[in-house]
Motif scaffolding. Structure first.
Motif, short mmCIF file in Angstrom:
data_model
loop_
_atom_site.label_atom_id
_atom_site.label_comp_id
_atom_site.label_asym_id
_atom_site.label_seq_id
_atom_site.Cartn_x
_atom_site.Cartn_y
_atom_site.Cartn_z
N ASP A 92 15.81 -35.09 7.88
CA ASP A 92 14.51 -35.14 7.73
C ASP A 92 13.59 -35.35 9.06
N MET A 93 14.25 -34.84 10.28
CA MET A 93 13.59 -34.78 11.52
C MET A 93 13.10 -36.02 12.10
N GLY A 94 14.21 -36.84 12.03
CA GLY A 94 14.29 -38.18 12.80
C GLY A 94 13.72 -39.45 12.01
N HIS A 95 13.49 -39.38 10.55
CA HIS A 95 13.00 -40.43 10.08
C HIS A 95 13.75 -40.55 8.47
N THR A 96 13.48 -41.73 8.10
CA THR A 96 13.64 -41.93 6.72
C THR A 96 12.43 -42.31 5.90
N GLU A 97 12.50 -42.87 4.46
CA GLU A 97 11.42 -43.66 3.94
C GLU A 97 11.31 -44.95 4.43
N GLU A 98 12.05 -45.34 5.03
CA GLU A 98 11.63 -46.83 5.57
C GLU A 98 11.41 -46.85 7.18
N THR A 99 11.86 -45.93 8.01
CA THR A 99 11.83 -45.91 9.51
C THR A 99 11.73 -44.63 9.90
N ARG A 100 11.36 -44.84 11.28
CA ARG A 100 11.56 -43.51 12.03
C ARG A 100 12.21 -43.62 13.34
N LEU A 101 13.27 -43.07 13.70
CA LEU A 101 13.96 -43.39 14.81
C LEU A 101 13.42 -42.21 16.01
N ALA A 102 13.09 -41.31 15.62
CA ALA A 102 12.87 -40.22 16.61
C ALA A 102 11.71 -39.18 15.95
N THR A 103 11.24 -38.58 16.99
CA THR A 103 10.04 -37.79 16.43
C THR A 103 10.90 -36.15 16.07
N ARG A 104 10.04 -35.41 15.10
CA ARG A 104 10.61 -34.15 15.05
C ARG A 104 10.91 -33.45 16.23
N HIS A 105 9.87 -33.39 17.39
CA HIS A 105 10.15 -32.77 18.65
C HIS A 105 11.47 -32.98 19.00
N THR A 106 12.06 -34.43 19.04
CA THR A 106 13.26 -34.73 19.83
C THR A 106 14.35 -34.13 18.88
N VAL A 107 14.30 -34.16 17.64
CA VAL A 107 15.24 -33.74 16.86
C VAL A 107 15.57 -32.27 16.77
N ALA A 108 14.25 -31.36 17.19
CA ALA A 108 14.43 -30.16 17.29
C ALA A 108 15.03 -29.67 18.49
N LEU A 109 14.79 -30.41 19.73
CA LEU A 109 15.33 -30.32 20.97
C LEU A 109 16.84 -30.38 20.72
N MET A 110 17.23 -31.40 20.23
CA MET A 110 18.65 -31.81 20.10
C MET A 110 19.50 -30.51 19.43
N ARG A 111 18.83 -29.97 18.27
CA ARG A 111 19.53 -29.18 17.58
C ARG A 111 19.18 -27.60 18.17
N ALA A 112 18.77 -27.70 19.09
CA ALA A 112 18.37 -25.96 19.99
C ALA A 112 19.62 -25.85 20.67
N ASN A 113 20.02 -24.61 21.11
CA ASN A 113 20.98 -24.36 21.98
C ASN A 113 20.44 -24.44 23.40
N HIS A 114 21.18 -25.43 24.02
CA HIS A 114 20.91 -25.75 25.43
C HIS A 114 21.90 -25.24 26.61
N LEU A 115 22.81 -24.16 26.21
CA LEU A 115 23.55 -23.43 26.78
C LEU A 115 22.82 -22.10 27.39
N PRO A 116 23.04 -22.07 28.92
CA PRO A 116 22.35 -20.93 29.38
C PRO A 116 23.06 -19.39 29.33
N PRO A 117 22.28 -18.36 29.33
CA PRO A 117 23.00 -17.24 29.40
C PRO A 117 24.13 -17.10 30.61
#
Length: 420
Positions: free
Chosen positions: A302-327
């Motif tokens: 749910d990109m960082g939130h539940t019905e009750e609370t938000r822990l992080a923004t969708r941009h933060t979760v998207a950054l976490m699940r992007a590949n950070h290893l360089p070529p």
């Protein structure tokens, strides 16, 4: 009893509710029948059949499997024994040592501080932990080409290792006694910072103590110990009442145990989830239940939130699940053998984000999945993955270190073949 099915229905769910202690039952986790979310019941039945056969063959003691799809928990199985030697049946609320499944939780904790501007991923780690200001590479003390950054820690390109093998760097790790009983967090960091790096920061992916350093940064920046911070900011808001760095009396009578070795009669050395450790390992110190981790996975979906609370923004979760290893990134020599088809390598169509592995390409990996799915596991046998394309998460809990890769492979196959 080898196989216990927990009934999940929107109307009642009484069998599941009765099995859980009050704090976990109180947290919100919407439920559905498998068919309602596109899981085929007859094909799902292959999962407990396979696991029961593994139990009967004495390869694993038991396991818990939870599958959520389209925002609802649709499948929960507890199979085999929580403690085979005690003849105690596995239950849905069994407590497992999460080992490296701690890493995604602690990594999120640091990213929450980054959202507040209190940590910057591009900064050298010495900005937060001055002990790392004079790092050197290799046994000859070569100066690093650049400092290790916080991003390097999160993606395991820091130059640190776990000290395995028999090379000079590994021997230095052994001499430092990083796993010495009673060692404190600050003393662990002092010893680790004084060790040579195995590679130049940013040049090589190597699984390592990096997330333990992340955990210490969280402590220094937040002013709280890691258990208090994670409880206040993550597990508490998510209703993960049975997940922590130590559980005290809440763990008694619920801890899943590994089997004794048939030759020696000894069990693998594992920490006691009920006992407070001398320092909180951000890389592997937490224990918890399958249902608790399901809440964490649903939050990621749910990109960082539940019905009750938000822990992080969708941009933060998207950054976490992007590949950070360089070529052109290098890999430690033990990576292919240690991780197999789950390695974060281009050959496997995968990379590494901020706290877990991510699938980057279709067709390279022999295991089923979707581009964008992200996952990680623990050395004692735990495993999870989140597949945004299928709106699905899977949590697998067991304590059988030697069987962890094999079971992860088979479970992937059996889950995807069950999708309608």
């Amino acid at each position: 009893m080898l196989h216990r099915r927990a009934a999940l229905t929107l109307a009642g769910g009484t069998a599941l509710a009765a099995a859980l202690p009050p704090p976990a039952r109180a947290a919100h986790l919407a439920r559905a029948e498998p068919a309602e979310v596109g899981l085929l019941p007859d094909r799902l039945a292959r999962i407990p059949a396979w696991l029961s056969a593994e139990v009967q063959a004495n390869r694993i003691p038991g396991a818990v499997v939870a599958i959520g799809r389209k925002g609802r928990l649709a499948y929960l199985e507890s199979i085999g024994f929580r403690d085979r030697e005690a003849n105690a049946a596995m239950t849905p609320d069994a407590v497992f040592r999460l080992a490296s499944m701690t890493k995604p939780i602690v990594s999120l904790g640091l990213m929450m501080l980054a959202e507040e501007g209190r940590v910057q991923l591009e900064y050298p780690i010495s900005r937060y932990l001055p002990e790392f200001a004079e790092q050197r590479v290799g046994p000859n003390g070569e100066k690093p080409q650049r400092p290790t950054t916080v991003q390097d820690l999160l993606r395991h390109t820091s130059g640190l290792t776990y000290g395995l093998g028999d090379d000079p760097v590994a021997r230095a790790y052994a001499d430092a006694k990083l796993r010495e009983k009673g060692i404190t967090g600050p003393e662990f960091i002092r010893r680790l910072a004084g060790l040579p790096l195995a590679s130049h920061p940013g040049s090589t992916w190597a699984y390592s103590y990096s997330t333990d350093v992340v955990g210490r940064i969280v402590e220094v920046v937040s002013g709280e110990d890691l258990n208090a911070y994670v409880t206040r900011r993550i597990t508490g808001p998510l209703g993960m009442a049975d997940t922590a760095f130590f559980l005290g009396e809440r763990a008694r009578g619920r801890v899943a145990e590994a089997m004794a070795d048939s030759q020696t009669g000894r069990k693998p050395a594992m920490p006691d989830p009920a006992v407070r450790a001398s320092f909180f390992s951000g890389g592997g110190g937490m224990s918890g239940t399958a249902l608790d981790y399901a809440r964490f996975c649903q939050m990621l979906l749910d990109m960082g939130h539940t019905e009750e609370t938000r822990l992080a923004t969708r941009h933060t979760v998207a950054l976490m699940r992007a590949n950070h290893l360089p070529p052109g990134i290098g890999y430690s020599a033990d990576t292919p053998g240690r991780f197999g088809a789950l390695a974060p390598t281009p050959a496997m169509g995968q990379g590494f984000g901020l706290g877990f592995c991510v699938r980057t390409e279709a067709g390279r990996n022999p295991l089923p999945g979707s581009v964008g799915d992200h996952y990680w596991g623990g050395a004692y046998g735990t495993f999870f993955w989140v597949d945004p394309a299928e709106e699905m998460y899977v949590v697998f809990m067991m304590q059988a270190p030697e069987q962890r890769l094999q079971t992860r492979y088979v479970l992937r196959q059996l889950v995807y073949q069950s999708l309608a």
